[in-house]
Write an enzyme that holds these catalytic residues in place. Structure first.
Site, PDB file in Angstrom:
ATOM      1  N   CYS A 184       0.869  -1.170   0.039  1.00 33.65           N
ATOM      2  CA  CYS A 184      -0.356   0.171  -0.194  1.00 33.65           C
ATOM      3  C   CYS A 184       0.729   1.264   0.245  1.00 33.65           C
ATOM      4  CB  CYS A 184      -1.147  -0.179   1.360  1.00 33.65           C
ATOM      5  SG  CYS A 184      -0.299   0.001   2.504  1.00 33.65           S
ATOM      6  N   ARG A 211      11.977  -5.864   5.919  1.00 34.61           N
ATOM      7  CA  ARG A 211      12.517  -5.914   4.598  1.00 34.61           C
ATOM      8  C   ARG A 211      13.453  -5.683   4.306  1.00 34.61           C
ATOM      9  NH1 ARG A 211      13.464  -0.810   2.361  1.00 34.61           N
ATOM     10  NH2 ARG A 211      13.380  -0.332   0.024  1.00 34.61           N
TER      11      ARG A 211
HETATM   12  S1  CFN Z   1       8.838  -0.760  -3.328  1.00 38.57           S
HETATM   13 FE1  CFN Z   1      10.777  -0.575  -4.295  1.00 38.57          FE
HETATM   14  S2  CFN Z   1      12.092   0.961  -3.686  1.00 38.57           S
HETATM   15  S3  CFN Z   1      10.467  -0.498  -6.516  1.00 38.57           S
HETATM   16 FE2  CFN Z   1      11.275  -2.898  -5.900  1.00 38.57          FE
HETATM   17  S4  CFN Z   1      14.119  -2.104  -5.723  1.00 38.57           S
HETATM   18 FE3  CFN Z   1      10.969  -4.260  -4.199  1.00 38.57          FE
HETATM   19  S5  CFN Z   1       8.673  -4.162  -4.438  1.00 38.57           S
HETATM   20 MO1  CFN Z   1      10.293  -4.650  -2.065  1.00 38.57          MO
HETATM   21  S6  CFN Z   1      10.498  -3.180  -1.524  1.00 38.57           S
HETATM   22 FE4  CFN Z   1      12.266  -3.489  -2.290  1.00 38.57          FE
HETATM   23 FE5  CFN Z   1      13.561  -1.862  -4.382  1.00 38.57          FE
HETATM   24 FE6  CFN Z   1      12.965  -0.232  -5.958  1.00 38.57          FE
HETATM   25 FE7  CFN Z   1       9.627  -2.767  -3.640  1.00 38.57          FE
HETATM   26  S7  CFN Z   1      14.448  -2.178  -2.674  1.00 38.57           S
HETATM   27  S8  CFN Z   1      12.198  -4.992  -3.394  1.00 38.57           S
HETATM   28  S9  CFN Z   1      11.785  -4.776  -7.015  1.00 38.57           S
HETATM   29  N1  CFN Z   1      11.345  -2.260  -3.842  1.00 38.57           N
HETATM   30  C1  HCA Z   2       6.540  -3.424   0.913  1.00 38.56           C
HETATM   31  C2  HCA Z   2       7.812  -4.058   1.142  1.00 38.56           C
HETATM   32  C3  HCA Z   2       8.255  -5.383   0.553  1.00 38.56           C
HETATM   33  C4  HCA Z   2       7.876  -7.305   0.362  1.00 38.56           C
HETATM   34  C5  HCA Z   2       8.414  -7.859   0.283  1.00 38.56           C
HETATM   35  C6  HCA Z   2       7.739  -9.042   0.342  1.00 38.56           C
HETATM   36  C7  HCA Z   2       9.489  -5.625   0.627  1.00 38.56           C
HETATM   37  O1  HCA Z   2       6.558  -3.959  -0.745  1.00 38.56           O
HETATM   38  O2  HCA Z   2       5.761  -3.191   1.614  1.00 38.56           O
HETATM   39  O3  HCA Z   2       6.103  -8.901  -0.530  1.00 38.56           O
HETATM   40  O4  HCA Z   2       7.902 -10.356   0.436  1.00 38.56           O
HETATM   41  O5  HCA Z   2      11.048  -5.300  -0.261  1.00 38.56           O
HETATM   42  O6  HCA Z   2      10.134  -6.017   2.274  1.00 38.56           O
HETATM   43  O7  HCA Z   2       7.830  -5.173  -1.392  1.00 38.56           O
END
Ligand code: CFN
Ligand code: HCA
Length: 529
Positions: A51, A85
């Site tokens: 979200c 995370r």
């Molecule tokens: S929101 Fe982003 S900030 S887009 Fe990417 S590299 Fe994932 S979903 Mo999880 S939280 Fe994470 Fe980064 Fe950019 Fe999210 S560190 S793994 S692909 N990510």
């Molecule tokens: C998020 C964080 C997340 C969730 C990871 C997952 C992350 O979207 O709120 O679904 O395993 O990287 O921690 O993307």
């Protein structure tokens, strides 16, 4: 194409029509590989998306080590965005590090009825008594937006009362269609209240900001180690492992590097507009990508000594990993993968897989925008005073709107002729014909695609990890790296390959049988029509 249709055929006509637009059979469609992305998920579908609050508090703000972040809302929201995370940070001399803590106002029903501002103030008083932070962030969750607490007024009160920095973020979970909206909200406030406030003395003329790097599993540390070896100084990392002071001084760097484009491109552009610091898209995931990125940065600074050091460090790092790379290539070559992650990794990790001969047959983003899939036409970055000879093949992605500030029409045409204006970004250009791109993949489709495409590995997150494993397919988390990492740069590539090889070759698979191999299964129609 037929595989895709087999998945879609389970849907009723309305859902079918919608989901079809989120899928592309690469090289085998009448749609020029166009995809529908960044729109809301059909209610009722089990999406993996997060979200707006998760994107703001969890993703962008969470890694800032000495900001005391209070989640104004139910404890579950605070807990969800804490710890899992795996963004890492080290406490420096005289610094605070709150990463191991989870702070929340823990709103209850009575607060929802009578208002939560009083409780928020109490939480800030308690925080000041116990921890004496210099910076407090307040992050809203859904109910706060619904009951209308004025978190910005409380932040102003706290600043006056305690003489600290207190910033409120209206990042209620329901805003936008995914975590992407939260990235904007966090970044805008950082731009407004943090960046540009520092006056640290910086003498290194090769100083950098590392944007869109959140130090998951120590990735940012590995990038920094490499850059330091060459002679760069990383002023700030947005936001992995950074302190408030680092971020405040980011306006003093010479160049910004952008790792995750999706979460931070706006900051790179805003810093460029406000402080004149250019930015460059790089990628430190994958050996080839890392080499190219290091060379691009050296090209930008255009100093022979720096270029020589860059080449020496590349050679040395390659030498260090060479044997391991060859070994893991022999173990992994020919395997197939499906990748489904947030907004940039589903593309970046394809390069790393390529390094080991692993083919990606299905990939998608939770919340990438169309440009992350399709790419867009971009222009190389031109320093205002540079002539076009210096730009060669620097892979940079400026805002095309600003392009005209720097170049004449004639120059633009010349660049086009020389093919220096190219296509940047977009995973589709790196996916082979016959593979699939699926946006906002849901649990049902995950199961179906796994059955049909049978990849050797499924890379995704915690929400669908067990869907894959129960189907007898190896799962590795590309958000958290399970418990491993770093995966960035040269040495990270070896860690990554080792983890996959261990997963593929573990004898545990001989004890697992996918349910549909063990017993007949019932099939039905989703959405029932
Ligand atoms: S929101 Fe982003 S900030 S887009 Fe990417 S590299 Fe994932 S979903 Mo999880 S939280 Fe994470 Fe980064 Fe950019 Fe999210 S560190 S793994 S692909 N990510
Ligand atoms: C998020 C964080 C997340 C969730 C990871 C997952 C992350 O979207 O709120 O679904 O395993 O990287 O921690 O993307």
């Amino acid at each position: 194409m037929k595989e895709m249709n087999r998945v879609l055929d389970h849907y009723n006509s309305k859902v079918y029509k919608n989901r079809k637009e989120h899928m592309v059979a690469v090289g085998n469609n009448d749609n020029n590989n166009e995809i529908l992305a960044n729109v809301r998920t059909i209610p009722g579908i089990i999406t993996q998306r997060g979200c707006c609050y998760a994107g703001c508090k969890g993703v962008v703000l969470g890694p800032i080590k000495d900001a005391f972040i209070i989640t104004h809302g139910p404890i579950g929201c605070a807990y969800y965005s804490w710890g899992t995370r795996r963004h890492k940070a080290k406490k420096g001399e005289g610094e605070d590090n709150y990463l191991q803590y989870c702070f929340s106002t823990d709103l209850q029903e009575s607060d929802i009825v009578f208002g939560g501002e009083k409780k928020l103030k109490q939480s800030i008083e308690e925080a000041m008594d116990l921890f004496h932070p210099h910076t407090i962030f307040i992050c809203s969750t859904c109910p706060v937006g619904l009951i209308g607490d004025d978190i910005h007024a409380v932040a102003k009160w706290a600043e006056k009362e305690y003489g600290i920095k207190c910033i409120a973020f209206s990042c209620e979970g329901y805003k936008g269609v995914s975590q992407s909206a939260g990235h904007h909200i966090a970044n805008n406030q950082l731009m407004k209240y943090v960046i540009g406030e520092g006056d640290r003395e910086i003498t290194n003329k090769y100083s950098l900001n590392l944007l869109g790097e959140y130090n998951i599993g120590g990735d940012g540390w590995e990038v920094e180690r490499l850059l330091k070896r060459i002679g760069y100084e990383v002023i700030s990392t947005f936001t992995g492992g950074s302190s408030m002071d680092d971020l405040k001084n980011s306006h003093q760097a010479n160049l910004s590097l952008v790792q995750c484009h999706r979460s931070i491109n706006y900051i790179a552009e805003l810093i460029e507009t406000k402080y004149g610091i250019p930015w460059m898209k790089i990628n430190f995931i994958g050996v080839e990508g890392t080499i190219k990125s290091l060379r691009d940065i050296a090209k930008y600074f255009n100093d022979p000594a720096l270029t020589a050091r860059t080449e020496a460090v590349i050679a040395d790092e390659l030498d260090f990993i060479e044997q391991d790379i060859e070994y893991y290539k022999s173990k992994l070559k020919g395997k197939t993968a499906a990748i489904y992650v947030g907004g940039s990794r589903a593309h970046h990790y394809q390069f790393l897989l390529n390094d080991f001969g692993v083919r990606t047959i299905l990939a998608g983003y939770e919340f990438g925008h169309r440009e992350e899939y399709e790419g867009r036409e971009v222009l190389p970055f031109i320093k205002p005073d540079a002539d076009s000879k210096n730009i060669e093949s620097i892979t940079v992605e400026p805002d095309p709107k600003k392009y005209h500030l720097y170049l004449s029409e004639e120059d633009i045409n010349k660049l086009k002729e020389e093919k220096l204006i190219g296509y940047y970004g977009g995973m589709v250009k790196d996916m082979k014909n016959g593979t699939y791109m699926v946006d906002d993949l849901n649990h049902f489709e995950t199961e179906e695609f796994l059955k049909i495409l049978k990849p050797d590995i499924f890379f995704s997150g915690i929400k669908d990890k067990f869907v894959a494993q129960k189907a007898g397919v190896l799962s590795r988390q590309l958000h958290s790296y399970d418990y491993s990492g770093p995966y960035s740069c040269f040495r990270g590539a070896v860690n990554f390959a080792r983890d996959i090889a261990m997963g593929i070759y573990t004898p545990a698979w001989s004890y697992v049988k996918a349910p549909w191999k063990a017993a007949p299964i019932l099939e039905g129609t989703v959405g029932g029509e």
